[in-house]
Design a protein around this motif. Structure first.
Motif, short mmCIF file in Angstrom:
data_model
loop_
_atom_site.label_atom_id
_atom_site.label_comp_id
_atom_site.label_asym_id
_atom_site.label_seq_id
_atom_site.Cartn_x
_atom_site.Cartn_y
_atom_site.Cartn_z
N PHE A 326 118.51 9.64 75.84
CA PHE A 326 118.09 8.24 75.76
C PHE A 326 118.68 7.41 76.89
CE2 PHE A 326 118.91 3.87 74.36
CZ PHE A 326 117.61 3.45 74.10
N VAL A 327 119.98 7.61 77.17
CA VAL A 327 120.63 6.85 78.24
C VAL A 327 119.98 7.17 79.60
CG1 VAL A 327 122.78 6.55 79.53
CG2 VAL A 327 122.81 6.58 77.03
N LYS A 328 119.70 8.44 79.84
CA LYS A 328 119.06 8.82 81.10
C LYS A 328 117.65 8.24 81.19
CE LYS A 328 119.67 12.82 82.97
NZ LYS A 328 119.71 14.29 83.23
N PHE A 329 116.95 8.18 80.05
CA PHE A 329 115.60 7.60 80.03
C PHE A 329 115.67 6.10 80.29
CE2 PHE A 329 112.39 5.29 77.58
CZ PHE A 329 111.23 5.77 78.18
N ALA A 330 116.62 5.42 79.61
CA ALA A 330 116.74 3.97 79.74
C ALA A 330 117.10 3.56 81.17
CB ALA A 330 117.78 3.43 78.75
N ALA A 331 117.95 4.36 81.82
CA ALA A 331 118.38 4.04 83.18
C ALA A 331 117.61 4.84 84.23
CB ALA A 331 119.88 4.32 83.33
N GLY A 332 116.55 5.51 83.80
CA GLY A 332 115.82 6.41 84.70
C GLY A 332 115.28 5.73 85.94
N ASP A 333 114.75 4.53 85.79
CA ASP A 333 114.17 3.82 86.94
C ASP A 333 115.25 3.52 87.98
OD1 ASP A 333 111.90 2.43 88.23
OD2 ASP A 333 113.12 0.65 87.89
N TYR A 334 116.42 3.09 87.49
CA TYR A 334 117.52 2.79 88.41
C TYR A 334 118.01 4.06 89.10
CZ TYR A 334 122.01 1.25 90.19
OH TYR A 334 123.06 0.98 91.00
N PHE A 335 118.14 5.16 88.35
CA PHE A 335 118.59 6.42 88.94
C PHE A 335 117.62 6.89 90.03
CE2 PHE A 335 120.84 7.65 84.73
CZ PHE A 335 121.91 6.84 85.07
N ARG A 336 116.33 6.73 89.77
CA ARG A 336 115.34 7.14 90.77
C ARG A 336 115.44 6.30 92.04
NH1 ARG A 336 112.45 8.14 85.98
NH2 ARG A 336 111.71 5.99 85.87
N LYS A 337 115.74 5.01 91.90
CA LYS A 337 115.90 4.16 93.07
C LYS A 337 117.11 4.59 93.90
CE LYS A 337 113.73 0.00 91.15
NZ LYS A 337 113.95 -1.39 90.66
N VAL A 338 118.20 4.93 93.21
CA VAL A 338 119.39 5.40 93.92
C VAL A 338 119.09 6.71 94.63
CG1 VAL A 338 121.77 6.20 93.66
CG2 VAL A 338 120.98 4.23 92.35
N ASP A 339 118.41 7.63 93.93
CA ASP A 339 118.05 8.91 94.56
C ASP A 339 117.21 8.68 95.81
OD1 ASP A 339 119.36 10.75 92.96
OD2 ASP A 339 117.77 10.77 91.46
N LYS A 340 116.31 7.71 95.76
CA LYS A 340 115.46 7.42 96.92
C LYS A 340 116.30 6.92 98.09
CE LYS A 340 111.30 4.87 98.28
NZ LYS A 340 110.23 3.94 97.82
N ARG A 341 117.28 6.04 97.79
CA ARG A 341 118.16 5.54 98.86
C ARG A 341 119.02 6.66 99.43
NH1 ARG A 341 119.76 1.37 94.98
NH2 ARG A 341 118.28 -0.35 95.05
#
Length: 357
Positions: A326-341
């Motif tokens: 759930f935590v990974k899902f809730a913060a998934g968009d932010y994690f993907r942005k960091v991965d992109k950077r």
């Protein structure tokens, strides 16, 4: 036995039994052309057939229609019950938040995600939500497991692979230090840590990220193959080389949620470099793994030279798997942005390295 007399019209009545309780289908009667009343039907039956003691009740198959007032009251009651449940859930979660902050001795005004103690509560729009989530998740962790420093052998026995390959990993760390100016500042890839990374003119916190709560970054992994191979024997959520410039300091801050614990392998440590977690200060020693709970308030002070540690976030086994998901899902968009950077910064470094070659 009981049976049903269904009033089909004012002229014909179907009798299903002899001398018994008589049921009159009110709904069928209501459609009768002459709107014959059930009571009159029974009286007529008593006169014609000599039946006595017949009862008029509503048929079990009839549908009783609710009035608008009844429907409104039921809907209002449902809304009130829902609101009470929401208020109860809010009160419970808020108490979890307060209990957890008190346990960790965290100022209620501190941000819920790597925030400064002196910072405004409104400075981070999700600080309150982070605190509530941390409080709720902490209920799954036994109090004896909520200590500032932890035994890495219990939580991440795969750390032994890092120690077995220490010399090779340290050599990779030295290559990173030799080209420190090319290593991205952490705040450039992880926006929530911009303040910790260092302002203009201050010593910087730089990071060579291998994994950030997502897939491995292949470009960066190719630069540090020994570390990558050892790390892939375990399952860290986050893995990176954390590089401090000389005399870099991190002010008091704390992590978001207790779903993970932090493991560090000191690789290049100048004299006097330390970390303080919940008021307990420890000095890094090269080749000695250190694990701590970063949801406690902690701060860092580097010495006069570059400091490099291999920096991991390891899932807490006490926390249920569905909460991790759930935590990974809730913060998934932010994690993907960091991965992109991270990917963008890795591409820049790789391009600069190719131009030098």
């Amino acid at each position: 036995s009981k049976a049903t007399v269904s009033v089909l019209n004012c002229e014909s009545v179907l009798l299903m039994t002899m001398k018994a309780d008589v049921y009159v289908d009110v709904e069928s009667q209501a459609t009768s052309p002459n709107r014959l009343k059930p009571r009159n039907v029974v009286k007529d039956l008593e006169k014609e057939r000599g039946w006595g003691g017949a009862k008029v009740v509503q048929s079990p198959t009839s549908v009783k229609r609710r009035s608008w007032a009844q429907t409104f009251l039921l809907a209002a009651a449902a809304v009130v019950m829902f609101c009470l449940l929401c208020l109860g859930a809010y009160a419970y979660l808020d108490q979890c938040r307060l209990d957890d902050l008190h346990f960790r001795q965290v100022s209620a005004r501190a941000s819920g995600y790597d925030g400064v103690i002196s910072g405004s509560r409104a400075g981070h729009k999700l600080g309150w939500a982070h605190d509530m989530a941390a409080g709720f998740i902490s209920k799954f962790i036994p109090e004896e497991a909520r200590t500032p420093f932890l035994d890495w052998k219990k939580y991440y026995p795969e750390g032994q692979a890092l120690l077995d390959n220490f010399d090779a990993i340290r050599a990779e760390a030295q290559k990173i230090v030799d080209q420190m100016e090319k290593v991205p500042v952490f705040g450039d890839v992880e926006g929530n840590n911009a303040g910790l990374s260092g302002k203009a003119g201050e010593p910087k916190w730089r990071t060579h990220v291998l994994k950030y709560y997502g897939p491995w970054n292949e470009k960066n992994c190719q630069v540090t193959p020994a570390a990558t191979a050892a790390l892939k024997k375990g399952n860290p959520e986050l893995a990176m080389f954390s590089v401090f410039e000389p005399n870099k300091a991190l002010y008091l801050h704390f992590g978001a949620t207790p779903t993970a614990v932090r493991l560090q392998l000191p690789l290049i440590i100048p004299e006097g470099a330390w970390i303080e977690v919940n008021g307990e200060r420890r000095y890094w020693k090269e080749g000695e793994l250190m694990m701590f709970d970063d949801t406690f308030m902690h701060q860092v002070q580097n010495g006069n030279g570059p400091r490099v540690v291999l920096f991991l976030d390891v899932p807490r086994p006490e926390v249920p798997g569905w909460l991790h998901s759930f935590v990974k899902f809730a913060a998934g968009d932010y994690f993907r942005k960091v991965d992109k950077r991270v990917e963008q910064e890795a591409a820049k470094v790789a391009q600069a390295r190719n131009q030098l070659n």
